[in-house]
Design a protein around this motif. Sequence first.
Motif, PDB file in Angstrom:
ATOM      1  N   ASP A  71       0.837  -1.203   0.000  1.00 49.60           N
ATOM      2  CA  ASP A  71       0.000   0.000   0.000  1.00 49.60           C
ATOM      3  C   ASP A  71       0.870   1.251   0.000  1.00 49.60           C
ATOM      4  N   GLU A  72       1.945   1.229   0.788  1.00 48.20           N
ATOM      5  CA  GLU A  72       2.920   2.315   0.816  1.00 48.20           C
ATOM      6  C   GLU A  72       4.311   1.729   0.657  1.00 48.20           C
ATOM      7  N   CYS A  73       5.237   2.575   0.212  1.00 50.62           N
ATOM      8  CA  CYS A  73       6.639   2.186   0.069  1.00 50.62           C
ATOM      9  C   CYS A  73       7.523   3.258   0.705  1.00 50.62           C
ATOM     10  N   SER A  74       8.555   2.798   1.432  1.00 51.43           N
ATOM     11  CA  SER A  74       9.586   3.706   1.934  1.00 51.43           C
ATOM     12  C   SER A  74      10.931   3.242   1.403  1.00 51.43           C
ATOM     13  N   VAL A  75      11.693   4.183   0.852  1.00 47.94           N
ATOM     14  CA  VAL A  75      12.990   3.880   0.265  1.00 47.94           C
ATOM     15  C   VAL A  75      14.087   4.360   1.205  1.00 47.94           C
ATOM     16  N   PHE A  76      15.073   3.497   1.437  1.00 47.69           N
ATOM     17  CA  PHE A  76      16.246   3.849   2.241  1.00 47.69           C
ATOM     18  C   PHE A  76      17.499   3.703   1.383  1.00 47.69           C
ATOM     19  N   ARG A  77      18.462   4.580   1.642  1.00 46.57           N
ATOM     20  CA  ARG A  77      19.749   4.511   0.956  1.00 46.57           C
ATOM     21  C   ARG A  77      20.844   5.006   1.895  1.00 46.57           C
ATOM     22  N   ASN A  78      21.887   4.216   2.027  1.00 45.84           N
ATOM     23  CA  ASN A  78      23.026   4.572   2.882  1.00 45.84           C
ATOM     24  C   ASN A  78      22.589   4.930   4.301  1.00 45.84           C
ATOM     25  N   GLY A  79      21.610   4.167   4.828  1.00 41.12           N
ATOM     26  CA  GLY A  79      21.180   4.360   6.199  1.00 41.12           C
ATOM     27  C   GLY A  79      20.214   5.504   6.418  1.00 41.12           C
ATOM     28  N   ARG A  80      19.787   6.143   5.348  1.00 42.30           N
ATOM     29  CA  ARG A  80      18.901   7.301   5.473  1.00 42.30           C
ATOM     30  C   ARG A  80      17.590   7.062   4.757  1.00 42.30           C
ATOM     31  N   HIS A  81      16.522   7.649   5.302  1.00 39.30           N
ATOM     32  CA  HIS A  81      15.213   7.599   4.656  1.00 39.30           C
ATOM     33  C   HIS A  81      15.217   8.565   3.480  1.00 39.30           C
ATOM     34  N   VAL A  82      14.890   8.047   2.289  1.00 30.63           N
ATOM     35  CA  VAL A  82      14.906   8.866   1.073  1.00 30.63           C
ATOM     36  C   VAL A  82      13.519   9.395   0.754  1.00 30.63           C
ATOM     37  N   ALA A  83      12.515   8.503   0.780  1.00 28.65           N
ATOM     38  CA  ALA A  83      11.161   8.925   0.401  1.00 28.65           C
ATOM     39  C   ALA A  83      10.157   7.879   0.848  1.00 28.65           C
ATOM     40  N   THR A  84       8.924   8.339   1.085  1.00 30.99           N
ATOM     41  CA  THR A  84       7.774   7.455   1.299  1.00 30.99           C
ATOM     42  C   THR A  84       6.680   7.891   0.332  1.00 30.99           C
ATOM     43  N   PHE A  85       6.068   6.913  -0.356  1.00 38.04           N
ATOM     44  CA  PHE A  85       5.068   7.247  -1.369  1.00 38.04           C
ATOM     45  C   PHE A  85       4.058   6.117  -1.481  1.00 38.04           C
ATOM     46  N   ALA A  86       2.915   6.429  -2.028  1.00 31.20           N
ATOM     47  CA  ALA A  86       1.876   5.427  -2.252  1.00 31.20           C
ATOM     48  C   ALA A  86       2.344   4.443  -3.314  1.00 31.20           C
ATOM     49  N   ALA A  87       2.107   3.158  -3.055  1.00 34.79           N
ATOM     50  CA  ALA A  87       2.496   2.143  -4.025  1.00 34.79           C
ATOM     51  C   ALA A  87       1.825   2.418  -5.363  1.00 34.79           C
ATOM     52  N   GLY A  88       2.605   2.304  -6.446  1.00 33.60           N
ATOM     53  CA  GLY A  88       2.088   2.537  -7.781  1.00 33.60           C
ATOM     54  C   GLY A  88       2.221   3.964  -8.258  1.00 33.60           C
ATOM     55  N   SER A  89       2.594   4.884  -7.346  1.00 34.77           N
ATOM     56  CA  SER A  89       2.703   6.285  -7.763  1.00 34.77           C
ATOM     57  C   SER A  89       4.050   6.590  -8.406  1.00 34.77           C
ATOM     58  N   GLN A  90       5.003   5.665  -8.278  1.00 33.95           N
ATOM     59  CA  GLN A  90       6.305   5.819  -8.912  1.00 33.95           C
ATOM     60  C   GLN A  90       6.555   4.613  -9.812  1.00 33.95           C
ATOM     61  N   SER A  91       7.194   4.827 -10.939  1.00 32.08           N
ATOM     62  CA  SER A  91       7.532   3.716 -11.827  1.00 32.08           C
ATOM     63  C   SER A  91       8.659   2.887 -11.213  1.00 32.08           C
TER      64      SER A  91
END
Length: 507
Positions: free
Chosen positions: A209-229
């Motif tokens: 339903d939601e996605c959170s992206v992490f990179r190098n130990g940091r939170h990058v973004a949270t967005f609704a599933a399907g809203s990003q390719s």
Amino acid sequence: MDPVLELVDVSKRYGGVRALDRAQFACAPGRIHALLGENGAGKSTLIKIMAGVVQPDEGRIVLEGTDRRFVHPQHAVAAGIACIFQELSLMPHLSVADNICITNPPTRLGLIDRRAQRRVAEAALARAGAQDIHPLAPVDSLSLSRRQMVEIAKALSRQPKILILDEATSALTAADVQRVYGLLKRLRDEGLAIVYISHRMNEIAELADECSVFRNGRHVATFAAGSQSDAQTVEMMIGRDIAHAFPPKPPPRAAAETAPPALDVRGLSWGGRLHDIRLAVRPGEIVGLGGLDGQGQREFFLALFGVLRGVAGEVRQGGDPVSAGSPRQAKRRGIGIALVPEDRKTDGLMLPMSVRDNLSFAALDRLSRAGVVIASVEAEATAAMVRRLSIKAPELGDPVATLSGGNQQKVVIAKWLMNAPRIVLLSDPTRGIDVGTKQEIYVLLRRLAEEGAAVLLYSTDYAELIGCCDRVAVFFDGRILRWLAGAELTEHALVASALNLTAETLH
């Protein structure tokens, strides 16, 4: 909707490595929240903090509006948090029921109530969609996929409010994956908060339903599933664009067709599980093994590597018969077979030992003189492998267990490349690793083939077989049912052949 669990400005260091840097995360009841990122991005550390396995150096854990601190995993379990880690926590010599109830067995008169324990296990297995598993079966008698289902049942027996899954489908058969999909959707509808880690983008599209992206130990973004390719999501995960997933395949070479096979298997059979396997792989080829999980692919690899006893048939190299009665014989220079197993934690690495020791273990005879390892030769050889595979390790003397999953897999592969093998067998080598590391492994496999190695790749990922392999042998019931190559090598054809159907049946 208010979150049931929040992590606020959470940081964690391991020596000089910052695993999390003021990370933020929140999950809500009745939602599946996917955690995305490369291996080493901080996802595993984040969920270990949620589960009370490790303690944050800084930051807050807020559960249902109250600040909490879990100093032990049992504290998190008591608070309603259940975690299913990628590494199974089952005790193999105990029964399924013993494992499911191990932290809180039902008792009667001070003794474990075996009947009540069996009822609890049966209920948990049924809830997990695994009622076909007998609660009294020893765990070590089950396949890896079935053990994973027991792990899920064990977590559900604790009646959690929050369920955390780390690559929970990576070891599952296709049938079990569908069961888990249905289970997670049902649990979400019942109001559970589900945190889901996966490197398979199709799973994220199916479940999240939601996605959170992490990179190098940091939170990058949270967005609704399907809203990003997928391309946008991957770029967030790795910080760079991936133009393509697989390196280009070379055109067929007529000379290779006349060269003696690097591996020529004739009529290989074993114990009612393998039947008259005939297969030839030439230097420079990547040949895939397809088919549903459990159709004899792994047994075929074990037979070639000298693990199995009572194998019938003939194996030739360069036209000459060879015999590998043990892994020691299989890896020697005259034969030169390497096997990268599917379970790196159990079969591929010695986790408490150092990165350096794990890298050099399979090649000690090449690094030694009169039975004594020459330190300078070992240091040069291991450093070369670290550079070749871009292994990220703070110190080669650190335990290999401290590395991310992707870097651990690189160590397993590098360990065998130290022997300069002529034949490389790989069993699901990208299971549970991130997209960036997957691409590095794809490039490595093609480079090994270009250098003259014969590569056999078993994968449960159809896209991987299509993108990496020159030809694919589809296994069914311990036999090679069909060969696919060129324009015939499609997902439809792979699925149809795996089910012993014609490709037209699926249209």
